[in-house]
Design a protein around this motif. Sequence first.
Motif, short mmCIF file in Angstrom:
data_model
loop_
_atom_site.label_atom_id
_atom_site.label_comp_id
_atom_site.label_asym_id
_atom_site.label_seq_id
_atom_site.Cartn_x
_atom_site.Cartn_y
_atom_site.Cartn_z
N PRO A 2 -65.66 -15.77 -41.60
CA PRO A 2 -66.42 -15.88 -41.67
C PRO A 2 -67.76 -15.72 -42.16
O PRO A 2 -68.68 -16.07 -43.22
N ALA A 3 -67.91 -15.25 -41.06
CA ALA A 3 -69.70 -14.42 -40.69
C ALA A 3 -69.21 -12.97 -42.33
O ALA A 3 -70.30 -13.09 -42.74
N GLU A 4 -68.38 -13.05 -41.87
CA GLU A 4 -68.57 -11.48 -43.41
C GLU A 4 -69.03 -12.52 -45.01
O GLU A 4 -68.79 -11.24 -45.51
N LEU A 5 -67.93 -13.41 -45.02
CA LEU A 5 -68.03 -13.66 -46.10
C LEU A 5 -69.28 -14.87 -46.47
O LEU A 5 -69.34 -14.05 -47.64
N ALA A 6 -70.33 -14.77 -45.42
CA ALA A 6 -71.66 -15.48 -45.77
C ALA A 6 -72.14 -14.06 -45.79
O ALA A 6 -73.36 -13.87 -47.01
N GLU A 7 -72.32 -13.09 -45.33
CA GLU A 7 -73.51 -11.79 -45.50
C GLU A 7 -72.44 -11.86 -46.58
O GLU A 7 -74.09 -10.95 -47.20
N GLU A 8 -71.10 -11.49 -46.91
CA GLU A 8 -70.89 -10.95 -48.50
C GLU A 8 -71.87 -12.08 -49.39
O GLU A 8 -72.52 -10.94 -50.70
N VAL A 9 -72.48 -13.16 -49.42
CA VAL A 9 -73.13 -14.18 -50.45
C VAL A 9 -74.52 -13.78 -50.13
O VAL A 9 -74.76 -15.14 -50.82
N GLY A 10 -74.44 -13.78 -49.63
CA GLY A 10 -76.29 -13.73 -48.90
C GLY A 10 -76.40 -15.05 -47.80
O GLY A 10 -77.68 -15.41 -48.43
N MET A 11 -75.86 -15.81 -47.03
CA MET A 11 -76.52 -16.84 -46.30
C MET A 11 -75.12 -16.35 -44.90
O MET A 11 -75.14 -16.26 -44.09
N SER A 12 -76.32 -17.09 -43.73
CA SER A 12 -75.89 -17.42 -42.96
C SER A 12 -74.52 -18.03 -42.79
O SER A 12 -73.99 -19.20 -42.97
N THR A 13 -73.49 -17.58 -41.20
CA THR A 13 -72.68 -18.71 -41.85
C THR A 13 -72.94 -20.26 -41.21
O THR A 13 -71.77 -21.04 -41.78
N ARG A 14 -73.47 -20.32 -40.96
CA ARG A 14 -74.31 -21.79 -41.09
C ARG A 14 -73.98 -23.01 -42.02
O ARG A 14 -73.73 -23.98 -42.11
N GLN A 15 -75.04 -21.80 -43.04
CA GLN A 15 -75.47 -21.95 -44.39
C GLN A 15 -74.11 -22.09 -44.53
O GLN A 15 -73.72 -23.26 -45.75
N LEU A 16 -73.15 -21.19 -44.83
CA LEU A 16 -71.41 -21.58 -45.36
C LEU A 16 -70.93 -22.67 -44.78
O LEU A 16 -70.70 -23.38 -45.46
N GLU A 17 -71.48 -23.31 -44.16
CA GLU A 17 -70.22 -24.09 -43.23
C GLU A 17 -70.71 -25.11 -43.33
O GLU A 17 -70.36 -26.52 -44.38
N ARG A 18 -72.49 -25.76 -43.89
CA ARG A 18 -73.27 -26.52 -44.41
C ARG A 18 -72.59 -26.80 -46.54
O ARG A 18 -71.68 -27.79 -46.45
N LEU A 19 -72.63 -26.05 -46.99
CA LEU A 19 -71.68 -25.51 -48.34
C LEU A 19 -70.67 -26.51 -48.34
O LEU A 19 -70.37 -26.85 -48.60
N PHE A 20 -69.65 -25.48 -47.44
CA PHE A 20 -68.56 -26.46 -47.27
C PHE A 20 -68.07 -27.71 -47.46
O PHE A 20 -67.39 -28.45 -47.63
N ARG A 21 -68.56 -28.18 -45.83
CA ARG A 21 -68.25 -29.63 -45.81
C ARG A 21 -69.11 -30.55 -46.70
O ARG A 21 -68.75 -31.77 -46.94
#
Length: 330
Positions: free
Chosen positions: A225-244
């Motif tokens: 998840p950390a690498e996925l988040a970095e690839e789209v320019g956001m933090s892991t926590r932001q990615l988590e909120r996006l999916f939720r």
Amino acid sequence: MFVLLNEFTLLSFSAAIEPLRIANRMSGQTLYTWSVLSESGESVACSNGTLVHVNGGLGDVGRDDVILVCGGLGVRGNTTQSVKAWLRKVARKGSVIGGLCTGAHTLAAAGLLDSRRATIYWENRDGFLEEFTETDLTKSVFVIDGNRLTAAGGTASIDLVLTLIADDHGKDLANSVADQLIYTTIRTDRDIQRLSIPTRIGVRHPRLSRVIERMEQSIEEPVSPAELAEEVGMSTRQLERLFRRYLNRSPKRYYMELRLARARNLLMQTDLSVINVALACGFASPSHFSKCYRAQYGTTPYRERGAHGMDDELGAEPTDEDTDSLDDLE
């Protein structure tokens, strides 16, 4: 000539034969004739149970005949040695041979798609890629590669046959046939089968779509998840909120579901051992794979395979009977 395999998909067959009938009607000439064959020469039941009568069994064909193999459910079991031998014999004459829906599997099993471009119904893509590495498999609606034709299934047969009609007798006739079918857009071999990711998930969010696309492309070697988040320019926590927010699940849970869906396809469409299926879907441990699979589908991969009449050759089922949830197993 249409060759109907047992459990063939009726829609793919009718979507190919109807444009030919309409082309004859619209032109006022007998531009196309056809016959319907089966391996035994007896009527064949399609996947919805409808019995279709045929003109005969597999016999001699003319060099100029076009052969279209109509596949459907259980294509591995329905691709018999006699069907493959007959197709190889026909191929030696230089005939045009095609596969509709899962018919591409039959052609590949006969060695007719080696070093060729082809397509197959999207649900069967994973198994095909594992089994037939010599074929350049695309995601296109249909593919014409020399004297080999493949269409992905469903209404893709319409697009393939309309293209053939246009090549044979001009675009005006093909367009007239499309009008009769109330078919407003004739797709080309550059169009892909599945809906776009935003349409499939019902969410139009560019970065979310990019992450899901990356996940779908990285099943065998999952990305963190950390690498996925970095690839789209956001933090892991932001990615988590996006999916939720949009998918009501964590990125890890969504990713796990993608991997398990791929695994289920491979279990039911190939003879890969459960261990190799696990590895192909990013699981280093067969027992962990079994736990995750049971949490998602209510059964283990070993039992899933057994339920479909396919015995796994490598190892017995793990005896661990934990009832962990999928979230616990991420």
